[in-house]
Design an enzyme around this catalytic site. Structure first.
Site, PDB file in Angstrom:
ATOM      1  N   TYR A 245       0.858  -1.189   0.000  1.00  7.75           N
ATOM      2  CA  TYR A 245       0.000   0.000   0.000  1.00  7.75           C
ATOM      3  C   TYR A 245       0.889   1.232   0.000  1.00  7.75           C
ATOM      4  O   TYR A 245       1.826   1.326   0.795  1.00  7.75           O
ATOM      5  CB  TYR A 245      -0.886  -0.006   1.245  1.00  7.75           C
ATOM      6  CG  TYR A 245      -1.807   1.190   1.360  1.00  7.75           C
ATOM      7  CD1 TYR A 245      -2.851   1.383   0.450  1.00  7.75           C
ATOM      8  CD2 TYR A 245      -1.645   2.127   2.378  1.00  7.75           C
ATOM      9  CE1 TYR A 245      -3.703   2.477   0.560  1.00  7.75           C
ATOM     10  CE2 TYR A 245      -2.497   3.216   2.499  1.00  7.75           C
ATOM     11  CZ  TYR A 245      -3.524   3.387   1.587  1.00  7.75           C
ATOM     12  OH  TYR A 245      -4.363   4.474   1.702  1.00  7.75           O
TER      13      TYR A 245
ATOM     14  N   ASP B  18       9.189   2.822   0.048  1.00  9.71           N
ATOM     15  CA  ASP B  18       8.119   3.464   0.805  1.00  9.71           C
ATOM     16  C   ASP B  18       8.285   3.044   2.260  1.00  9.71           C
ATOM     17  O   ASP B  18       7.863   1.968   2.666  1.00  9.71           O
ATOM     18  CB  ASP B  18       6.751   3.044   0.257  1.00  9.71           C
ATOM     19  CG  ASP B  18       5.612   3.716   1.021  1.00  9.71           C
ATOM     20  OD1 ASP B  18       5.877   4.331   2.074  1.00  9.71           O
ATOM     21  OD2 ASP B  18       4.462   3.625   0.554  1.00  9.71           O
TER      22      ASP B  18
ATOM     23  N   LYS C  31       3.959   8.745   9.113  1.00  8.40           N
ATOM     24  CA  LYS C  31       3.697   8.135  10.420  1.00  8.40           C
ATOM     25  C   LYS C  31       4.647   8.638  11.509  1.00  8.40           C
ATOM     26  O   LYS C  31       4.442   9.728  12.020  1.00  8.40           O
ATOM     27  CB  LYS C  31       3.667   6.614  10.279  1.00  8.40           C
ATOM     28  CG  LYS C  31       2.529   6.214   9.307  1.00  8.40           C
ATOM     29  CD  LYS C  31       2.082   4.794   9.320  1.00  8.40           C
ATOM     30  CE  LYS C  31       0.774   4.663   8.552  1.00  8.40           C
ATOM     31  NZ  LYS C  31       0.832   3.940   7.304  1.00  8.40           N
TER      32      LYS C  31
HETATM   33  C1  LIG Z   1       0.219   4.455   5.951  1.00  6.99           C
HETATM   34  C2  LIG Z   1       0.973   4.248   4.699  1.00  6.99           C
HETATM   35  C3  LIG Z   1       0.843   5.107   3.603  1.00  6.99           C
HETATM   36  C4  LIG Z   1      -0.174   6.204   3.574  1.00  6.99           C
HETATM   37  O1  LIG Z   1       0.046   7.186   4.519  1.00  6.99           O
HETATM   38  P1  LIG Z   1      -1.179   8.176   4.910  1.00  6.99           P
HETATM   39  O2  LIG Z   1      -0.546   9.124   5.868  1.00  6.99           O
HETATM   40  O3  LIG Z   1      -2.245   7.312   5.492  1.00  6.99           O
HETATM   41  O4  LIG Z   1      -1.617   8.818   3.653  1.00  6.99           O
HETATM   42  C5  LIG Z   1       1.665   4.920   2.520  1.00  6.99           C
HETATM   43  N1  LIG Z   1       2.562   3.926   2.487  1.00  6.99           N
HETATM   44  C6  LIG Z   1       2.723   3.072   3.507  1.00  6.99           C
HETATM   45  C7  LIG Z   1       3.763   2.014   3.444  1.00  6.99           C
HETATM   46  C8  LIG Z   1       1.922   3.191   4.652  1.00  6.99           C
HETATM   47  O5  LIG Z   1       2.052   2.318   5.648  1.00  6.99           O
END
Ligand SMILES: *Cc1c(COP(=O)(O)O)cnc(C)c1O
Length: 429
Positions: free
Chosen positions: A144, A239, A267
């Site tokens: 994701y 990511d 995060k």
């Molecule tokens: C949480 C997450 C996102 C998205 O971040 P948001 O602040 O919710 O938009 C993207 N990539 C990874 C790996 C994530 O865990």
């Protein structure tokens, strides 16, 4: 244990917001029942509006690594707020956080702050496309990267198919530029890149996949991504929105010793406020506006409150012994959960990278999206509700990672393991 107020609020919320929530997974759809409405949180504990207390392993989906309402973070925020909450002009705080991030992630020559992980991934990909002049991207099934168009694509039958959007509203024309492959399949990756590299701008990957639980990279997988992308001039994007400052202070790239071209963060670097960041090699980041032609902007980006929460959180994390403490707590929980499952006679698979972890209700080794899906979600749902009733808050889906914080004590872990044994014992039949 009453949940009357939460239930009443949920009924009201459903009439006001889609599904009653502002982010889908909060709604308990995967496990049934209705969500807890939260009043406050402190340390390792979270409290709902009915006055119930829970030991929290969700931690706002990762950010609260120093514990909820950490006194140092709260104090700094209080003082920052007195000076105003947003100016739309540069502040020294942005420099302070940027320096901390670049020091921790030497693969990044420059960094740009944004407001969410979604923005970070979306913008990093735009930069990679602008830099290479190519349109296609490769992502892996089950990874994701936020909800931008073109990233909501996971399904690929066969080795490399043109992307099919997961969500209505994503134009096929967007999705077809997203090529998907199974995670941990280095051979399929090599094959696709060898054939199509001329049209591919970048590869984006969660170095540890936290968005289908916790799936670890097989030895050699990340190395293969690095080798093949380098060979053909593709940009490798890690990511690390979840893994950054979580798997280790330097993220998964320090943990596994791989240097990506670009990195996405989020995060933890916001310490509970909305922050994302993307960065990478200087020559790539120089393409970003106003230094270069690739446009990306944000009215509230780098705002002083978000920067303050991030700075204070990273300060706490960079203190000597912080990650050793996290590791010790994590080991205790890992041993306890594995032992509880064994004693209760329930077959599970446990994985973790640093302090992100997942217990899958399956006997199959989980290495990718397909194997993660072998987990018994019905069993998980019963486990989830049982844990909640015993005062333990875990993510309301089998396919989410759990997290611990510096505030979790051996006593918390002991209570959690006891609850897990009790609940697991009731699942056997
Ligand atoms: C949480 C997450 C996102 C998205 O971040 P948001 O602040 O919710 O938009 C993207 N990539 C990874 C790996 C994530 O865990």
């Amino acid at each position: 244990m009453g949940l009357k107020k939460s239930k009443a609020l949920y009924e009201k919320a459903v009439g006001l917001m889609p599904g009653g929530v502002n982010s889908p997974v909060r709604a308990f759809k995967a496990v049934g029942g209705s969500p807890l409405f939260i009043k406050k949180a402190k340390g390792s504990r979270i409290y709902d509006v009915d006055g119930n207390e829970y030991i929290d392993y969700v931690l706002s989906w990762g950010p609260m690594i120093v514990g909820h309402s950490h006194p140092a973070v709260v104090k700094a925020l209080r003082s920052a707020i007195e000076n105003g909450t947003s100016f739309g002009a540069p502040t020294p705080l942005e420099i302070e956080l940027a320096e901390m991030v670049l020091k921790a992630y030497p693969s990044m020559g420059k960094v740009r702050m944004v407001n969410s992980g979604t923005e970070a991934a979306m913008s990093a990909i735009r930069a990679a496309r602008g830099f290479t002049g190519r349109d296609k991207i490769i992502k892996f099934e089950g990874c994701y990267h936020g909800h931008a168009d073109g990233l909501l694509v996971k399904a690929g039958s066969g080795a490399a198919t043109f992307g099919i959007p997961d969500s209505p509203g994503v134009p096929k024309a967007y999705a077809k530029n997203t090529l998907t492959l199974p995670y941990n399949d280095a051979e399929a990756f090599k094959g696709l890149v060898d054939r199509e590299w001329k049209s591919i701008a970048c590869v984006i990957v969660e170095p540890v996949v936290g968005n289908i639980g916790c799936v670890l990279p097989k030895p050699g997988f990340l190395e293969a991504l690095r080798k093949e992308t380098k060979k053909h001039g593709l940009i490798l994007i890690f990511d690390e929105v979840m893994t950054g400052f979580r798997v280790s202070y330097g993220g998964a790239q320090a943990f596994y010793g791989i240097k990506p071209d670009m990195t996405c963060l989020g995060k933890v670097i916001g310490g509970g406020l909305p922050v994302g960041a993307y960065g990478g090699r200087k020559e790539i980041m120089s393409c970003i506006s106003p230094e270069g032609p690739v446009y990306q902007a944000g009215t509230l980006s780098g705002n002083p409150l978000a920067m303050t929460a991030g700075i204070e959180t990273l300060k706490i994390l960079s203190k000597k012994g912080a990650y050793e403490k996290l590791e010790k707590t994590m080991q205790r929980l890992e041993e306890g959960l594995k032992d509880a499952a064994k004693r209760a006679g329930v077959k599970t698979k446990f994985y973790r990278a640093g302090t992100m972890f997942c217990t899958y209700f399956t006997e199959t080794d989980v290495v990718d999206y397909r194997t993660a899906k072998t987990a018994d979600t019905g069993k998980f749902s019963r486990f989830f509700h049982g844990m909640l009733q015993n005062g333990i808050n875990i993510a309301p889906s089998q396919f989410e990672a759990g997290f611990i914080s510096l505030a979790h004590t051996p006593g918390d872990i002991g209570k959690t393991v006891n609850a897990a044994f009790k609940v697991l014992s009731g699942l056997k039949e």
